[in-house]
Design a protein around this motif. Structure first.
Motif, PDB file in Angstrom:
ATOM      1  N   GLU A 289       0.837  -1.202   0.000  1.00 49.55           N
ATOM      2  CA  GLU A 289       0.000   0.000   0.000  1.00 49.55           C
ATOM      3  C   GLU A 289       0.869   1.248   0.000  1.00 49.55           C
ATOM      4  O   GLU A 289       1.892   1.288   0.660  1.00 49.55           O
TER       5      GLU A 289
ATOM      6  N   VAL B  36     -19.441  10.416   1.843  1.00 52.70           N
ATOM      7  CA  VAL B  36     -19.163   9.342   0.894  1.00 52.70           C
ATOM      8  C   VAL B  36     -17.921   8.552   1.310  1.00 52.70           C
ATOM      9  O   VAL B  36     -17.930   7.331   1.351  1.00 52.70           O
TER      10      VAL B  36
ATOM     11  N   PRO C  50      -9.273   4.775   3.106  1.00 56.16           N
ATOM     12  CA  PRO C  50      -8.139   5.060   3.999  1.00 56.16           C
ATOM     13  C   PRO C  50      -7.277   6.236   3.544  1.00 56.16           C
ATOM     14  O   PRO C  50      -6.653   6.894   4.370  1.00 56.16           O
TER      15      PRO C  50
ATOM     16  N   TYR D 221     -17.198  13.685  -7.306  1.00 53.50           N
ATOM     17  CA  TYR D 221     -16.112  12.849  -6.799  1.00 53.50           C
ATOM     18  C   TYR D 221     -15.922  11.557  -7.588  1.00 53.50           C
ATOM     19  O   TYR D 221     -15.245  10.634  -7.135  1.00 53.50           O
TER      20      TYR D 221
ATOM     21  N   PHE E 158     -14.485   8.719  -9.775  1.00 52.47           N
ATOM     22  CA  PHE E 158     -13.088   8.440 -10.098  1.00 52.47           C
ATOM     23  C   PHE E 158     -12.957   7.131 -10.850  1.00 52.47           C
ATOM     24  O   PHE E 158     -13.885   6.331 -10.917  1.00 52.47           O
TER      25      PHE E 158
ATOM     26  N   ILE F  52     -10.041   3.838 -11.666  1.00 48.46           N
ATOM     27  CA  ILE F  52      -8.855   3.181 -11.116  1.00 48.46           C
ATOM     28  C   ILE F  52      -8.145   2.489 -12.271  1.00 48.46           C
ATOM     29  O   ILE F  52      -8.751   1.685 -12.981  1.00 48.46           O
TER      30      ILE F  52
ATOM     31  N   ARG G  54     -29.712   9.115  -0.450  1.00 51.36           N
ATOM     32  CA  ARG G  54     -28.830   8.346   0.421  1.00 51.36           C
ATOM     33  C   ARG G  54     -28.383   9.152   1.643  1.00 51.36           C
ATOM     34  O   ARG G  54     -28.287   8.620   2.743  1.00 51.36           O
TER      35      ARG G  54
ATOM     36  N   ARG H 195     -29.357  -6.537   3.327  1.00 49.27           N
ATOM     37  CA  ARG H 195     -28.128  -6.074   2.678  1.00 49.27           C
ATOM     38  C   ARG H 195     -26.931  -6.810   3.289  1.00 49.27           C
ATOM     39  O   ARG H 195     -26.823  -6.952   4.497  1.00 49.27           O
ATOM     40  N   VAL H 196     -26.057  -7.267   2.440  1.00 50.94           N
ATOM     41  CA  VAL H 196     -24.860  -7.954   2.919  1.00 50.94           C
ATOM     42  C   VAL H 196     -23.737  -6.936   3.008  1.00 50.94           C
ATOM     43  O   VAL H 196     -23.507  -6.175   2.081  1.00 50.94           O
ATOM     44  N   ASP H 197     -23.097  -6.885   4.138  1.00 47.85           N
ATOM     45  CA  ASP H 197     -22.009  -5.925   4.300  1.00 47.85           C
ATOM     46  C   ASP H 197     -20.751  -6.460   3.622  1.00 47.85           C
ATOM     47  O   ASP H 197     -20.075  -7.344   4.119  1.00 47.85           O
ATOM     48  N   ALA H 198     -20.483  -5.890   2.450  1.00 43.78           N
ATOM     49  CA  ALA H 198     -19.371  -6.378   1.650  1.00 43.78           C
ATOM     50  C   ALA H 198     -18.033  -6.124   2.316  1.00 43.78           C
ATOM     51  O   ALA H 198     -17.055  -6.792   2.028  1.00 43.78           O
TER      52      ALA H 198
ATOM     53  N   ARG I  55     -12.932  -5.788   7.229  1.00 44.52           N
ATOM     54  CA  ARG I  55     -12.834  -5.276   8.587  1.00 44.52           C
ATOM     55  C   ARG I  55     -12.262  -6.329   9.500  1.00 44.52           C
ATOM     56  O   ARG I  55     -11.468  -6.033  10.375  1.00 44.52           O
TER      57      ARG I  55
ATOM     58  N   GLN J  70      -8.333  -4.669   6.585  1.00 44.36           N
ATOM     59  CA  GLN J  70      -7.788  -4.478   5.250  1.00 44.36           C
ATOM     60  C   GLN J  70      -8.161  -3.127   4.655  1.00 44.36           C
ATOM     61  O   GLN J  70      -9.147  -2.521   5.028  1.00 44.36           O
ATOM     62  N   ASN J  71      -7.364  -2.715   3.730  1.00 47.78           N
ATOM     63  CA  ASN J  71      -7.667  -1.575   2.877  1.00 47.78           C
ATOM     64  C   ASN J  71      -8.582  -2.112   1.767  1.00 47.78           C
ATOM     65  O   ASN J  71      -8.247  -3.105   1.133  1.00 47.78           O
ATOM     66  N   PRO J  72      -9.764  -1.510   1.550  1.00 47.58           N
ATOM     67  CA  PRO J  72     -10.682  -2.094   0.556  1.00 47.58           C
ATOM     68  C   PRO J  72     -10.114  -2.162  -0.858  1.00 47.58           C
ATOM     69  O   PRO J  72     -10.654  -2.878  -1.696  1.00 47.58           O
TER      70      PRO J  72
ATOM     71  N   ARG K 132     -10.116  -9.078  -4.935  1.00 50.23           N
ATOM     72  CA  ARG K 132     -10.672  -8.437  -3.737  1.00 50.23           C
ATOM     73  C   ARG K 132     -12.182  -8.582  -3.770  1.00 50.23           C
ATOM     74  O   ARG K 132     -12.797  -8.625  -4.815  1.00 50.23           O
TER      75      ARG K 132
ATOM     76  N   CYS L 254     -14.900   0.485  -7.967  1.00 54.85           N
ATOM     77  CA  CYS L 254     -14.365   0.499  -6.604  1.00 54.85           C
ATOM     78  C   CYS L 254     -14.957  -0.641  -5.777  1.00 54.85           C
ATOM     79  O   CYS L 254     -14.290  -1.195  -4.927  1.00 54.85           O
TER      80      CYS L 254
ATOM     81  N   GLN M 278     -18.452   4.254  -4.262  1.00 59.48           N
ATOM     82  CA  GLN M 278     -17.842   5.578  -4.279  1.00 59.48           C
ATOM     83  C   GLN M 278     -17.496   6.110  -5.656  1.00 59.48           C
ATOM     84  O   GLN M 278     -17.632   7.296  -5.919  1.00 59.48           O
TER      85      GLN M 278
ATOM     86  N   GLN N 156     -29.174   4.208  -6.989  1.00 55.26           N
ATOM     87  CA  GLN N 156     -28.483   3.185  -6.214  1.00 55.26           C
ATOM     88  C   GLN N 156     -27.211   2.744  -6.925  1.00 55.26           C
ATOM     89  O   GLN N 156     -26.941   3.156  -8.047  1.00 55.26           O
ATOM     90  N   TYR N 157     -26.458   1.901  -6.235  1.00 50.40           N
ATOM     91  CA  TYR N 157     -25.230   1.380  -6.825  1.00 50.40           C
ATOM     92  C   TYR N 157     -25.323  -0.141  -6.943  1.00 50.40           C
ATOM     93  O   TYR N 157     -25.697  -0.807  -5.976  1.00 50.40           O
TER      94      TYR N 157
ATOM     95  N   ILE O  97     -23.048  -1.963  -4.127  1.00 53.07           N
ATOM     96  CA  ILE O  97     -23.382  -2.129  -2.704  1.00 53.07           C
ATOM     97  C   ILE O  97     -24.879  -2.376  -2.474  1.00 53.07           C
ATOM     98  O   ILE O  97     -25.254  -3.068  -1.551  1.00 53.07           O
ATOM     99  N   ASP O  98     -25.721  -1.808  -3.310  1.00 46.97           N
ATOM    100  CA  ASP O  98     -27.165  -2.026  -3.154  1.00 46.97           C
ATOM    101  C   ASP O  98     -27.593  -3.253  -3.945  1.00 46.97           C
ATOM    102  O   ASP O  98     -28.586  -3.888  -3.633  1.00 46.97           O
TER     103      ASP O  98
END
Lengths: 343, 291
Positions: free
Chosen positions: A79, A106, A114, A245, A247, A249, A305, B6-9, B14, B18-20, B112, B257, B261, B270-271, B274-275
């Protein structure tokens, strides 16, 4: 609340004092415009600037940043070291402060970013009052005042600033680095005058009642074809927008062909391939569908949201857009008659 | 029926702090060509601790990294019960998937995830299930089918309707060919253009609805396929009186992502990452751009 009064001639001393321990990012003149840039010389800072080209949110979500370093041979991932140097964003307008609170929702919400978090938590914010320009519509969506999000907030009361201190660190820096005095009743009256003048300059806010409802109900109407036919899909609006925002990758490979960086860079939902999936199906193939989506996100999706319209009326897109598409006109188009073509 | 949970991806991350954005290195353990364009890849996450903690729901997806090329979202084809391995059925149609098709067993990629809200597996228990898939839509559905198979006694009648353009394009044809003769699954396959080897049905998958019986009070419908298929299959399910909130479908979008986000996979407000990617029809009806 903890109030102080700071003489304007103390600002350069304050900034130079801050610059000893912090990287100070403040508005400075660049050509005919203004930008947020690192400063060490207090005299360069212009606190009565109209607006900046790029919003200060760019200091939290960088236009381009490496997230990871990888080795494609063995899959080893390292990282990027988080950017958590002590920093002060000095001289942020109410609209931009509200925008930062919106991107916080967000990037520091259910799924924390992070990289954003490291910068956000190591940055102090000094807000400053402003004189609205013609294109300012911060009062349209209630971004003309800030209740939180700053460490210090300076309101122009003539030859001094009325300072609100909302964090211990901010208050301590103010007390240590410059001479201030307690706010008197006279200072409060000067503050009242500023507020009255500010309200008067802004004038009456365009009425945005039921905009989300109108947006949904008129989603398939021709007004979007009309607006879309003028949109150039250039993305200038989203590049200067403090609340945009989106973006992308991408992977960048080093010259050795083995190691490289995974990079996050600003993107725009107006770009033609933004919603395209592998195989070529594009969910937003037309300019009309993309410009509509951009406003739909701001006026409907984000509020659904997070409970607030994602526009702070900073007016940057009003000047950036070469064909005159902006929130006021979209609101007017949604409220107005479709047949007239007056978007 | 309970609310579609909803499932917490990010849970997996966590747990491991980890960094997502940090992919886990994974080795390709097997490569099975399925059709001219689609290949089934099996991966094993190299880090033991991560592999032990890894869990997912059918319908969730992974971000597959080919280092130096980029990432692509791919739905998981294996059942959660297949511990230690992750199967992704990949169509060679882009830069990342193209690069993956150049790789061999033992090569290292990044993974990931899992991301998103999968099929409501727990809520489906005790019900009849009607699964309809077309083309590459069989890939995410296979995870669900295999998971139902593992806990077959928890479900009522299980009907599976599969459609493809021609027999060569049917994914996992061997497995499903055998399943046609099972008594605990009612599986019907159809193709638009048959060849001399074909002894199944001919025509669109919607035609198969004439051959099945559905108990609308107790059935959950699931649809996976190309965008154009949804409207017609939903029409058929509605003709069978399935309630709008008991028809589930998985959406294909450009998730980048995976954590709501970057905005690339926005569907209305929605997304998909996540949704979704699994939404029920009621939700989809209320989403602009959904269908």
């Amino acid at each position: 609340m903890f109030f102080r009064v700071l003489k304007k001639d103390q600002i350069p001393t304050f900034i130079e004092g801050l610059a000893v321990d912090y990287e100070v990012i403040a508005p400075i003149a660049k050509g005919l415009a203004y930008v947020f840039a690192p400063v060490t010389c207090g005299a360069r800072v212009v606190l009565d600037y109209p607006t900046t080209i790029v919003p200060p949110t760019a200091y939290f979500l960088k236009p381009k940043e490496a997230l990871l370093r990888y080795n494609s041979a063995d899959g080893e991932v390292v990282e990027t070291v988080k950017d958590d140097r002590k920093r002060i964003l000095f001289g942020v307008h109410p609209c931009d402060l509200n925008a930062i609170l919106m991107t916080d929702k967000v990037f520091l919400g259910d799924y924390e970013d992070p990289y954003y978090k490291a910068r956000r938590e190591s940055t102090l914010i000094v807000g400053v009052s402003c004189t609205p320009r013609q294109s300012c519509v911060c009062h349209m969506f209630g971004a003309n005042e800030v209740l939180q999000g700053y460490d210090l907030y300076l309101t122009d009361i003539g030859d001094a600033y009325f300072v609100q201190c909302s964090s211990v660190e901010g208050a301590q820096l103010l007390d240590t680095l410059v001479e201030t005095r307690e706010a008197t009743a006279e200072d409060t009256r000067a503050l009242q005058k500023h507020v009255a003048r500010f309200r008067q300059t802004l004038g009456e806010a365009p009425d945005t009642t039921q905009i989300p409802l109108l947006f949904d109900a008129r989603y398939d109407e021709e007004l979007w074809e009309e607006i879309g036919s003028r949109c150039l899909s250039c993305g200038a609006c989203s590049a200067v927008c403090p609340t945009c925002y989106c973006f992308d990758i991408v992977d960048e490979l080093d010259a050795n062909g083995v190691t490289g960086s995974r990079v996050r860079c600003w993107d725009s939902c107006l770009n033609s391939q933004f919603a395209e999936v592998a195989g070529g199906h594009d969910f937003r193939p037309t300019r009309a569908s993309r410009v509509r989506h951009r406003f739909y996100h701001k006026f409907w999706a984000y509020p659904a949201r997070y409970g607030k319209t994602m526009c702070v009326g900073c007016g940057r897109c009003y000047t950036a857009c070469k064909v005159g598409i902006n929130p006021s006109r979209v609101v007017a188009a949604l409220q107005g008659d479709v047949g007239e073509g007056e978007a | 029926m309970k609310k579609h949970v909803r499932v917490d991806a990010s849970k997996a991350y966590r747990a491991l702090e980890q960094n997502p954005y940090r992919p886990w290195a994974a080795r390709i353990t097997s490569i099975t060509p399925l059709t001219e364009k689609e290949t089934l890849f099996e991966f094993r996450i190299i880090d033991h601790e991560v592999r032990e903690h890894f869990n997912f729901n059918a319908g969730q997806f992974m971000e597959l990294s080919i280092f130096g090329v980029g990432e692509a979202p791919i739905s998981i084809s294996s059942a959660p019960s297949k511990k230690g391995f992750i199967e992704l059925c990949v169509r060679n149609s882009g830069t990342v998937t193209g690069a993956l098709h150049e790789m061999s067993c033992g090569d290292v990629v990044g993974l990931r995830g899992p991301f998103g809200r999968g099929f409501p597996f727990q809520d489906m228990k005790g019900h009849d299930v009607l699964l309809v898939a077309g083309g590459l839509g069989i890939a995410p559905l296979k995870s669900l089918i295999n998971h139902i198979h593992d806990e077959r006694q928890a479900f009522g009648t299980v009907t599976i309707l599969l459609g493809a353009r021609n027999p060569d394009e049917i994914l996992f044809r061997q497995q499903f060919d055998m399943w046609r003769h099972r008594e605990d699954f009612n599986l019907i396959m159809t193709v638009d253009t048959p060849d001399e080897t074909w002894d199944g049905e001919v025509g669109l998958v919607t035609r198969l609805f004439d051959q099945i019986e559905v108990d609308p009070a107790n059935t959950i419908g699931v649809i996976c396929g190309p965008p154009v298929m949804y409207r017609f299959v939903i029409e058929k399910m509605r003709e069978k009186n399935l309630p709008v909130d008991r028809i589930f479908m998985s959406f294909e979008r450009r998730m980048k992502c995976g954590i709501g986000q970057c905005n690339h996979c926005a569907v209305g407000h929605q997304y998909a990452c996540i949704d979704g990617p699994v939404f029920n029809y009621w939700e989809a009806m209320n989403l602009q751009e959904a269908m």
